[in-house]
Design an enzyme around this catalytic site. Sequence first.
Site, PDB file in Angstrom:
ATOM      1  N   GLY A  42      17.387  58.194  10.983  1.00 34.61           N
ATOM      2  CA  GLY A  42      17.204  57.019  11.850  1.00 34.61           C
ATOM      3  C   GLY A  42      18.299  55.976  11.751  1.00 34.61           C
ATOM      4  N   ILE A 123      14.712  69.573  24.998  1.00 35.57           N
ATOM      5  CA  ILE A 123      13.836  68.973  26.016  1.00 35.57           C
ATOM      6  C   ILE A 123      13.810  69.873  27.257  1.00 35.57           C
ATOM      7  CG2 ILE A 123      14.078  66.595  25.214  1.00 35.57           C
ATOM      8  CD1 ILE A 123      16.103  66.217  27.549  1.00 35.57           C
ATOM      9  N   HIS A 139      25.501  62.997  20.213  1.00 33.10           N
ATOM     10  CA  HIS A 139      25.767  64.286  19.569  1.00 33.10           C
ATOM     11  C   HIS A 139      27.008  64.150  18.683  1.00 33.10           C
ATOM     12  CE1 HIS A 139      25.655  68.604  19.053  1.00 33.10           C
ATOM     13  NE2 HIS A 139      26.946  68.628  19.286  1.00 33.10           N
TER      14      HIS A 139
HETATM   15  C1  GAR Z   1      23.313  61.955  14.437  1.00 35.71           C
HETATM   16  O1  GAR Z   1      24.531  62.186  13.799  1.00 35.71           O
HETATM   17  C2  GAR Z   1      23.281  62.556  15.813  1.00 35.71           C
HETATM   18  O2  GAR Z   1      24.523  62.630  16.408  1.00 35.71           O
HETATM   19  C3  GAR Z   1      22.739  63.943  15.535  1.00 35.71           C
HETATM   20  O3  GAR Z   1      21.768  63.740  14.562  1.00 35.71           O
HETATM   21  C4  GAR Z   1      22.171  62.668  13.719  1.00 35.71           C
HETATM   22  C5  GAR Z   1      20.995  61.768  13.485  1.00 35.71           C
HETATM   23  O4  GAR Z   1      21.287  60.825  12.508  1.00 35.71           O
HETATM   24  N1  GAR Z   1      22.211  64.536  16.716  1.00 35.71           N
HETATM   25  C6  GAR Z   1      22.321  65.819  17.001  1.00 35.71           C
HETATM   26  O5  GAR Z   1      22.846  66.629  16.270  1.00 35.71           O
HETATM   27  C7  GAR Z   1      21.727  66.220  18.352  1.00 35.71           C
HETATM   28  N2  GAR Z   1      22.239  67.470  18.785  1.00 35.71           N
HETATM   29  P1  GAR Z   1      20.345  59.554  12.287  1.00 35.71           P
HETATM   30  O6  GAR Z   1      18.910  60.077  12.153  1.00 35.71           O
HETATM   31  O7  GAR Z   1      20.826  58.948  11.025  1.00 35.71           O
HETATM   32  O8  GAR Z   1      20.516  58.657  13.450  1.00 35.71           O
END
Ligand code: GAR
Length: 222
Positions: A42, A123, A139
């Site tokens: 998060g 989704i 991403h």
């Molecule tokens: C982020 O780095 C985001 O880019 C990635 O998950 C992480 C969540 O971090 N998303 C993906 O890989 C989607 N394909 P967070 O929970 O610390 O925000």
Amino acid sequence: MTVQIDRDRNYSTLSLVSPIPPPEDIRLDRAIRLGVMASGSGTNFEALAQAIDNRELNAQIPVLIYNNPEAKVKEKAKKWNVPAILLDHRIYKRREDLDRVIIEVFQQNQVEWIVMAGWMRIITSVLLDAFPNRVINIHPSLLPSFKGVRAIEQALESKVKITGCTVHLASLEVDSGPIIMQAAVPILPNDTPETLHARIQIQEHKIFPIAIALAAKQFGFQ
Ligand code: GAR
């Protein structure tokens, strides 16, 4: 010719971000209502909450949806007084069933934009049809490179020298759709998935709020 890399040297790094619009181009006339979805720690959710608190992003987060009971994002939601609703994907037979409940929660909360802040579920058209051009994803790669899971590991394995992060409008194909903003992050000789992800996240936290405001201006009703 072999290239010697001195691993004890401190490498200075450059990073390149999509042009940052002038403040008037991203100033929103009213607070847009964001429904955030997250699966993990998060930090991106928190970056948005902080940007709203700092008045850098004119928005409200009436509700957060998370799908893993242990996800740290729920503690961050508590800290920021954002109601957090657990929708555990394991209890839904089909992806569409989960998406229908997500729509219900977001509609009950008058959400205008869905923000996937580390939402690690695919989704469906059910969600996209309910919020056309209103679903934003972040991403950890320079799309269209390295889509899907393990984007950071894919970048390291491919031996590219620069990767980064992308904020885009979501479409049916995973990690695709019109790109709103990107930031480049150099890969250093000793990078591990953890060190590289940490530097990518620094950039994610910077571009995410700006990209949301930009999208609301460009694709929204502002
Ligand atoms: C982020 O780095 C985001 O880019 C990635 O998950 C992480 C969540 O971090 N998303 C993906 O890989 C989607 N394909 P967070 O929970 O610390 O925000």
